[in-house]
Design a protein around this motif. Sequence first.
Motif, PDB file in Angstrom:
ATOM      1  N   MET A  44      24.655  10.890 -16.941  1.00 20.82           N
ATOM      2  CA  MET A  44      24.953   9.849 -15.966  1.00 20.82           C
ATOM      3  C   MET A  44      26.435   9.471 -16.076  1.00 20.82           C
ATOM      4  O   MET A  44      27.094   9.774 -17.067  1.00 20.82           O
ATOM      5  N   ASP A  75      24.674   4.621 -13.887  1.00 27.02           N
ATOM      6  CA  ASP A  75      23.733   3.746 -14.577  1.00 27.02           C
ATOM      7  C   ASP A  75      24.552   2.607 -15.186  1.00 27.02           C
ATOM      8  O   ASP A  75      25.389   2.837 -16.058  1.00 27.02           O
ATOM      9  N   ASP A 100      19.535   2.158  -5.529  1.00 25.72           N
ATOM     10  CA  ASP A 100      18.368   2.979  -5.883  1.00 25.72           C
ATOM     11  C   ASP A 100      17.279   3.023  -4.807  1.00 25.72           C
ATOM     12  O   ASP A 100      16.248   3.646  -4.997  1.00 25.72           O
ATOM     13  N   THR A 145      20.680  -1.282 -10.760  1.00 26.55           N
ATOM     14  CA  THR A 145      21.305  -0.781 -11.986  1.00 26.55           C
ATOM     15  C   THR A 145      21.707   0.680 -11.856  1.00 26.55           C
ATOM     16  O   THR A 145      22.683   1.114 -12.458  1.00 26.55           O
ATOM     17  N   THR A 146      20.953   1.443 -11.079  1.00 25.64           N
ATOM     18  CA  THR A 146      21.272   2.858 -10.872  1.00 25.64           C
ATOM     19  C   THR A 146      21.568   3.100  -9.404  1.00 25.64           C
ATOM     20  O   THR A 146      21.147   2.346  -8.530  1.00 25.64           O
TER      21      THR A 146
END
Length: 179
Positions: A44, A75, A100, A145-146
Amino acid sequence: MFGRIFGFLLGAIVIGAAVHVASVYFLPQAIMMWTIHKIGSEGMNTMRFGKRPDETARAIVRPSPDLLYSTCAYDLSTGPVAVHAPVPDNTYWSVSLFDDKTNNFYVANDRQMHAEKKTVMDLLVVPAGAHSGTKDMPAVESPSTTGLVLIRTLIDDDRKLAALDAFRRKATCRTWHQP
């Protein structure tokens, strides 16, 4: 007889509505989880440079053979992510950030960068509510978060392909630690 038909139709409508709502809510997130996993499988917060798309390319939905794609699955659980990318002259270029759930929450292109007299795009992807950027690296709040960073560079002349490819490979995506 009417009661059975009505019950069947009502059941079909309820099941259809439930399937529709579930697919609209969960399908984008499932697709993005798979995409983030695939792009981030080698790590990541690292920029990846795809080859020029051809008829077999499917990492990006409906890729254009006239564009070079650079991607970074990010991430934020280990901290903000710094994205650095030189902006080419005389060809289309853009950066897009996706959460996401496939929502595009940030975009910038070469015209905007050049209007601001910038030849390099630097930004800091931070969690929602963090507001921690610097003078030279503005913060962009990610709703999740991602997510993904997608950079597109137009190949407006095949003779420029090697130079454009080398130029875009100067882009980076990395976990940022405040100095």
